[in-house]
Write an enzyme that holds these catalytic residues in place. Structure first.
Site, mmCIF file in Angstrom:
data_model
loop_
_atom_site.group_PDB
_atom_site.id
_atom_site.type_symbol
_atom_site.label_atom_id
_atom_site.label_comp_id
_atom_site.label_asym_id
_atom_site.label_seq_id
_atom_site.Cartn_x
_atom_site.Cartn_y
_atom_site.Cartn_z
ATOM 1 N N GLN A 57 0.853 -1.189 0.000
ATOM 2 C CA GLN A 57 0.000 0.000 0.000
ATOM 3 C C GLN A 57 0.886 1.235 0.000
ATOM 4 O OE1 GLN A 57 -2.390 1.502 3.428
ATOM 5 N NE2 GLN A 57 -4.153 0.988 2.150
ATOM 6 N N TYR A 82 -7.664 10.974 3.742
ATOM 7 C CA TYR A 82 -6.222 11.160 3.606
ATOM 8 C C TYR A 82 -5.944 12.177 2.496
ATOM 9 C CZ TYR A 82 -5.553 7.249 6.795
ATOM 10 O OH TYR A 82 -5.562 6.444 7.903
ATOM 11 N N CYS A 125 -4.450 -2.106 18.763
ATOM 12 C CA CYS A 125 -4.121 -1.706 17.388
ATOM 13 C C CYS A 125 -4.178 -0.188 17.245
ATOM 14 C CB CYS A 125 -5.026 -2.428 16.387
ATOM 15 S SG CYS A 125 -6.799 -2.370 16.758
ATOM 16 N N CYS A 130 -2.019 -6.113 19.205
ATOM 17 C CA CYS A 130 -3.387 -6.596 19.385
ATOM 18 C C CYS A 130 -3.641 -6.899 20.851
ATOM 19 C CB CYS A 130 -3.616 -7.856 18.547
ATOM 20 S SG CYS A 130 -5.252 -8.595 18.772
ATOM 21 N N GLU A 187 -11.253 -21.298 40.349
ATOM 22 C CA GLU A 187 -12.196 -20.195 40.147
ATOM 23 C C GLU A 187 -13.321 -20.303 41.171
ATOM 24 O OE1 GLU A 187 -14.602 -17.293 39.403
ATOM 25 O OE2 GLU A 187 -12.604 -17.360 38.464
ATOM 26 N N LYS A 207 -21.379 -5.968 22.808
ATOM 27 C CA LYS A 207 -20.140 -6.521 23.365
ATOM 28 C C LYS A 207 -20.112 -8.049 23.227
ATOM 29 C CE LYS A 207 -17.434 -4.438 25.496
ATOM 30 N NZ LYS A 207 -17.463 -3.862 26.833
#
Length: 665
Positions: free
Chosen positions: A109, A182, A372, A384, A434, A452
């Site tokens: 790119q 851009y 990111c 990430c 747990e 979510k």
């Protein structure tokens, strides 16, 4: 044998290049992946190669500059194909050869520059440029207008940059871009382009820059060398620094669909071999970089509009990680290829796993943008949140343990789960204790709102992955220090998480932590006050409003999200606008001073106001639970505290910290 997603694995031709399947890796800013001579560093080479190894048919790199004179950029920032052509070709050649070994194609790119949208942390001391003297997106300064000679110099550099890329083994190029606002897009949009010369005025003049670029590249590289374009047929701009919400009725001041269709036809006529479609702009960044508040596949309708107008392949990105959605987009004729950006950050092997029908193995992207775009924005580094190895593949490669250890992990939240996963992969024998009836920790209430859903998908992925690794999970098992000491573990990880902060409000009888409402532990009343305008409070307020509740959101700071860590602007700006757009009554600079059944008293400055509140939800933060750590810190040599138990932060740091500790035990 028949296969559900077989159509997604058909080959696609772009110009004279055949791509083995319909999957492309979307271009994402390669911050941290270039070196100070404009080449690809080892991290960048490994990162792109890993996605080719994972089965992606077409790798499209992130931004590579062709010019570093007209619009200056600090080095190293991202690669530049013309800065030191010998060095660029040498480093890029290693990368393209490795990518080709996996039968993947790779396009580079090439960017004409950022203009008025350059992120300040990447701008350094250099003045921003633009087609006209217009306002910068982030800074309170006016951009410098480019001269005709400078425009023509950038065009020449595109030809040189593409020629260098072809020599380095790239199969084609993508131009960045008549999209997202851009520099080249600023020329194409009349809101930003006030020129009266041959680069301003009519649509054809405003697209002249883009036309001359493709013509110059074809002249230097040949007509059969593919040149694609990142393209947005709609901008969603209400005004400078002001974007539209999904479903909002507004007057488009950027590029709207009729002009978007006309421009697409012209661009293809100029010689572009494919259009990579999205929508949005930096003024409406939540369209270009969609957070979880945007629906999945949001670009599909716009890709279809473009596809029906042109006769070249159309690539579609935009939360396309659901393979059923991707398949329906191809079957419906909306696009020819599916572009995966953040999903390939989260899981480099997405395509191979899908091809092998192992969809449960695919680690989900949360669209949180913390690892990111958030890190690109703040630290000029791409990674990430859910995959600590993204862009660090070599330095974070897991090594087998020299000696297998018994490791107790106290807490089955995201930090505990990530630690167990990594330990098991290395050959250790972790066991999770747990105290509740399921793993997931604060992801469980946090993932309750429908937008979510991927938080719960991440929990499901951990459940599946840990079962495959035969990790022992003891549910409903609170641990004591005596129990841990009696077992004589080799290492102990304290991942006990955090607990919500709570307090009473006068005599009000219905004050609950936000999690109680998110988990539907109490029935919802009509009027609900949410105290705390951070991430949890804002998301809770939207969710309750969507269910028809009358919600008041009260924040002590002068603006929402003031006390959260740095969020990607696409997320924070959308959320800030979305709260009032959804009908939530927002009170900032406000403090609750009293309450009784049915109401609370809110003080703003010198003014006191009584607000209807049948229920009050507290979203005022969390406190680390370090009680077990305090009981053990002088008893166990190999003892670590991770996740919210160490410091209340976000999902990314819970996962990253756990990975770091577990990868070195």
């Amino acid at each position: 044998m028949s296969y559900q997603y077989e159509r997604l694995f058909e080959p696609v031709k772009i110009g004279g290049v055949t791509v083995k399947n319909r999957f492309a890796m979307a271009p994402m800013g390669p911050l941290g992946l270039g070196d100070d001579e404009g080449g690809f560093n080892q991290r960048g080479i490994d990162y792109y190669t890993e996605r080719a190894k994972g089965g992606t048919g077409l790798i499209i790199t992130g931004v590579t500059f062709v010019d570093n004179v007209v619009e200056q950029h600090a080095m190293p920032n991202v690669p530049c194909s013309t800065h030191n052509s010998v060095h660029f070709i040498r480093t890029a050649k290693e990368m393209t050869e490795r990518i080709h070994a996996y039968d993947s194609k790779v396009f580079i790119q090439l960017s004409g520059g950022f203009g008025r949208v350059t992120i300040p942390t990447n701008l350094g001391e250099y003045p921003p440029v633009a087609p006209s003297p217009i306002q910068h997106r982030w800074l309170d300064k006016t951009c410098r207008e480019l001269t005709i000679a400078e425009i023509q110099e950038i065009v020449k550099q595109f030809g040189k940059g593409a020629y260098n890329a072809k020599r380095a083994g790239f199969d084609g190029v993508q131009i960045h871009a008549v999209h997202e606002g851009y520099l080249i897009d600023q020329f194409a949009i009349s809101l930003f382009n006030h020129r009266t010369d041959e680069y301003g005025g009519s649509l054809e003049n405003r697209l002249r820059f883009a036309r001359e670029i493709v013509e110059e590249i074809k002249r230097q590289c040949g007509e059969d060398f593919p040149v694609t374009l990142r393209y947005s047929p709609k901008s969603f701009i209400k005004d400078y620094r002001d974007g539209a919400m999904p479903g909002e009725v507004f007057t488009e001041k950027g590029r709207d669909i009729p002009e978007g269709i006309e421009a697409a036809k012209l661009l293809v006529a100029y010689g572009y071999d494919a259009l990579d479609v999205d929508v949005g702009s930096y003024d409406s960044w939540w369209w270009s970089h969609p957070p979880m508040y945007q629906e999945k596949g949001l670009y599909i309708p716009y890709a279809k509009i473009v596809k029906e107008a042109v006769d070249v392949p159309v690539i579609c990105a935009g939360r396309m990680d659901n393979p059923d959605l991707a398949l329906s987009a191809v079957d419906d004729g909306a696009c020819d290829m599916i572009s995966l950006g953040r999903p390939l950050l989260a899981d480099a092997d997405y395509v191979n796993k899908l091809r092998a029908s192992k969809t449960k193995d695919i680690r989900p992207c949360l669209s949180c943008q913390e690892g990111c775009m958030g890190r690109v924005q703040e630290y000029a580094a791409l990674s990430c949140a859910v995959n600590p190895q993204a862009c660090r593949e070599r330095v974070t490669a897991l090594t087998p343990a020299y000696q297998s250890k018994r490791v107790a992990i106290i807490g089955g939240g995201v930090a505990g789960c990530e630690a167990a996963r990594v330990l098991a992969l290395r050959g250790h024998k972790p066991v999770i204790f747990e105290k509740t009836d399921r793993i997931g920790g604060n992801l469980i209430p946090g993932g309750a709102p429908d937008f979510k859903e991927d938080d719960h998908a991440l929990i499901a992925w951990y459940e599946h992955t840990l079962a495959q690794l035969n990790v022992s999970i003891e549910l409903n098992h609170p641990c004591t220090s005596a129990e841990i000491l009696a077992e004589d573990y080799d290492s102990v990880l304290i991942a006990t998480g955090s607990t919500p902060k709570t307090f009473g409000i006068g005599d009000h009888p219905a004050v609950y932590p936000a999690a109680a409402l998110l988990m539907k532990e109490v029935p919802f009343e009509e009027h609900i006050a949410v105290i705390g305008g951070g991430l949890v409070g804002c998301e809770l307020a939207i969710w309750l409003s969507d269910m028809g509740k009358k919600v008041t959101l009260i924040e002590m700071q002068e603006c929402l999200l003031a006390v959260n860590g740095p969020l990607c602007h696409a997320n924070s700006e959308m959320l800030e606008k979305l709260v009032p757009y959804k009908g939530v009554n927002v009170m900032t600079g406000a403090q609750v001073i009293d309450g009784k059944a049915g109401s609370i008293v809110v003080k703003t400055g010198d003014k006191e106001e009584t607000i209807a509140a049948d229920q009050v939800a507290l979203a005022v933060g969390y406190g680390s639970d370090q009680s077990l750590y305090e009981a053990l810190k002088y008893e166990i040599e190999s003892l670590h505290v991770i996740g919210d138990a160490r410091k209340v932060q976000n999902i990314m740091y819970a996962i990253w910290d756990a990975f770091e500790v577990a990868s070195t035990l």
